[in-house]
Design an enzyme around this catalytic site. Sequence first.
Site, PDB file in Angstrom:
ATOM      1  CE1 TYR A 184      -3.914   7.286  -3.632  1.00 21.41           C
ATOM      2  CE2 TYR A 184      -2.110   6.921  -2.090  1.00 21.41           C
ATOM      3  CZ  TYR A 184      -3.302   7.542  -2.411  1.00 21.41           C
ATOM      4  OH  TYR A 184      -3.875   8.420  -1.534  1.00 21.41           O
ATOM      5  NE  ARG A 191      -1.503  -3.473   0.602  1.00 21.08           N
ATOM      6  CZ  ARG A 191      -2.204  -2.514   1.183  1.00 21.08           C
ATOM      7  NH1 ARG A 191      -3.417  -2.761   1.637  1.00 21.08           N
ATOM      8  NH2 ARG A 191      -1.711  -1.306   1.312  1.00 21.08           N
TER       9      ARG A 191
HETATM   10  C1  UD1 Z   1      -1.237   4.354   1.824  1.00 17.68           C
HETATM   11  C2  UD1 Z   1      -0.551   5.637   2.288  1.00 17.68           C
HETATM   12  C3  UD1 Z   1      -1.568   6.637   2.776  1.00 17.68           C
HETATM   13  C4  UD1 Z   1      -2.683   6.791   1.765  1.00 17.68           C
HETATM   14  C5  UD1 Z   1      -3.339   5.457   1.494  1.00 17.68           C
HETATM   15  C6  UD1 Z   1      -4.432   5.572   0.445  1.00 17.68           C
HETATM   16  C7  UD1 Z   1       1.631   4.862   3.108  1.00 17.68           C
HETATM   17  C8  UD1 Z   1       2.533   4.766   4.279  1.00 17.68           C
HETATM   18  N1  UD1 Z   1       0.418   5.363   3.346  1.00 17.68           N
HETATM   19  O1  UD1 Z   1      -1.701   3.706   2.939  1.00 17.68           O
HETATM   20  O2  UD1 Z   1      -0.917   7.890   2.993  1.00 17.68           O
HETATM   21  O3  UD1 Z   1      -3.630   7.700   2.254  1.00 17.68           O
HETATM   22  O4  UD1 Z   1      -2.342   4.591   0.976  1.00 17.68           O
HETATM   23  O5  UD1 Z   1      -5.110   4.388   0.282  1.00 17.68           O
HETATM   24  O6  UD1 Z   1       1.980   4.549   1.985  1.00 17.68           O
HETATM   25  N2  UD1 Z   1      -3.250  -4.300   5.744  1.00 17.68           N
HETATM   26  C9  UD1 Z   1      -3.450  -5.518   6.368  1.00 17.68           C
HETATM   27  N3  UD1 Z   1      -4.667  -6.125   6.220  1.00 17.68           N
HETATM   28  C10 UD1 Z   1      -5.686  -5.582   5.481  1.00 17.68           C
HETATM   29  C11 UD1 Z   1      -5.464  -4.335   4.859  1.00 17.68           C
HETATM   30  C12 UD1 Z   1      -4.221  -3.718   5.009  1.00 17.68           C
HETATM   31  O7  UD1 Z   1      -2.565  -6.060   7.023  1.00 17.68           O
HETATM   32  O8  UD1 Z   1      -6.755  -6.193   5.398  1.00 17.68           O
HETATM   33  C13 UD1 Z   1      -1.948  -3.628   5.936  1.00 17.68           C
HETATM   34  C14 UD1 Z   1      -1.287  -3.171   4.638  1.00 17.68           C
HETATM   35  O9  UD1 Z   1      -0.535  -4.213   4.066  1.00 17.68           O
HETATM   36  C15 UD1 Z   1      -0.425  -2.022   5.157  1.00 17.68           C
HETATM   37  C16 UD1 Z   1      -1.256  -1.430   6.314  1.00 17.68           C
HETATM   38  O10 UD1 Z   1      -2.188  -2.432   6.668  1.00 17.68           O
HETATM   39  O11 UD1 Z   1       0.803  -2.489   5.656  1.00 17.68           O
HETATM   40  C17 UD1 Z   1      -2.039  -0.201   5.932  1.00 17.68           C
HETATM   41  O12 UD1 Z   1      -2.719  -0.451   4.704  1.00 17.68           O
HETATM   42  P1  UD1 Z   1      -3.795   0.568   4.092  1.00 17.68           P
HETATM   43  O13 UD1 Z   1      -4.796   0.928   5.111  1.00 17.68           O
HETATM   44  O14 UD1 Z   1      -4.249   0.010   2.793  1.00 17.68           O
HETATM   45  O15 UD1 Z   1      -2.951   1.892   3.855  1.00 17.68           O
HETATM   46  P2  UD1 Z   1      -1.471   2.166   3.223  1.00 17.68           P
HETATM   47  O16 UD1 Z   1      -1.288   1.388   1.984  1.00 17.68           O
HETATM   48  O17 UD1 Z   1      -0.446   2.096   4.306  1.00 17.68           O
END
Ligand code: UD1
Length: 314
Positions: free
Chosen positions: A142, A270
Amino acid sequence: MAFYLVTGGAGFIGSHMVEALRKRGDRVRVADSLVTGKRTNLAHVDEVELLEGDLADEAFARKAVEGVEYVLHQAAIPSVPRSVDDPITSNRANIDATLSLLVAARDAGVRRVVYAGSSSAHGNIATLPKREDMPTAPVSPYALQKLVGEQYMKMFTDLYGLSTVTIRYFNVFGPRQDPGSAYSGVISLFIRYLVEGQAPTIHGDGGQTRDFTYVANVVDGALRASQAETPVSGKVINVATGTRISLNDLFNTLKAITGAHVEPVYGPTRAGDVRDSLADITLARDLLGYRPLVGLEEGLRETVAWYASTQQPA
Ligand code: UD1
């Protein structure tokens, strides 16, 4: 009155852009595959033309840009983990569709294309806050796809004189972000679980940080970029809040707002996850006159209220 195409306009961020444009009286066309977008996201907005199709199909892309002055290119298959599981599908949506849209926009004489870039482009570079000119080091398909998209933007400006601007988003959240899949954004998932009284999973130790940005802020930034008369063409501009919070603190804030009595479960880190993310928003301020309109806590309250309003009474 200007004529805008919002690609992905039936999706989460796109539908907020459509709403803002209609509110100020602009003409709006939406091009959406309706794979993750939904017609219901636009049900409350009047006079929007909706074209359903795949922008990777060149004929559809040409139809979508016909007569249009400004393009807000929001269509994408988001989610880092989804791209890790299925890189080919996300590549088509995030790169092939972007290229075909750019070719169509160039040929149709579009005035400017504003592209939804992603902070994920920086990967795990250690320096914070992240400035636009810092190194890129994508750690997921991505992130790589979004980076290719922004490089195509700049290349179309340099090669063909098409005005383009990339707005780099940093973890956008707000009403209409769909909490319905394991690939959903973390705030939508946490709220859903808290409202349902279930335990959400925190991946890793919860110490990872993000610059969570309420959707109204990125709508404002992108609309400013679309008609800015400052030298923005070919540039990448961060639009975020310039503050960060850990997942543990985010969870506790949401717990307080929802009043839920639930504790999280901790799971493995993750794959493809970035540890820390924080934007430097100086360039947006200088070039776009941007400043965050809605802070984290206010945005979280708005979002919780929206989710609560969508729940069926028991
Ligand atoms: C990433 C990008 C963001 C983009 C998005 C698109 C980065 C810093 N950001 O977001 O700019 O718009 O992808 O999808 O790379 N998490 C949990 N529990 C859950 C789900 C997620 O702990 O149930 C954690 C993830 O491991 C992560 C954080 O929450 O550390 C944020 O995750 P998520 O909301 O999926 O976004 P990013 O992957 O950070």
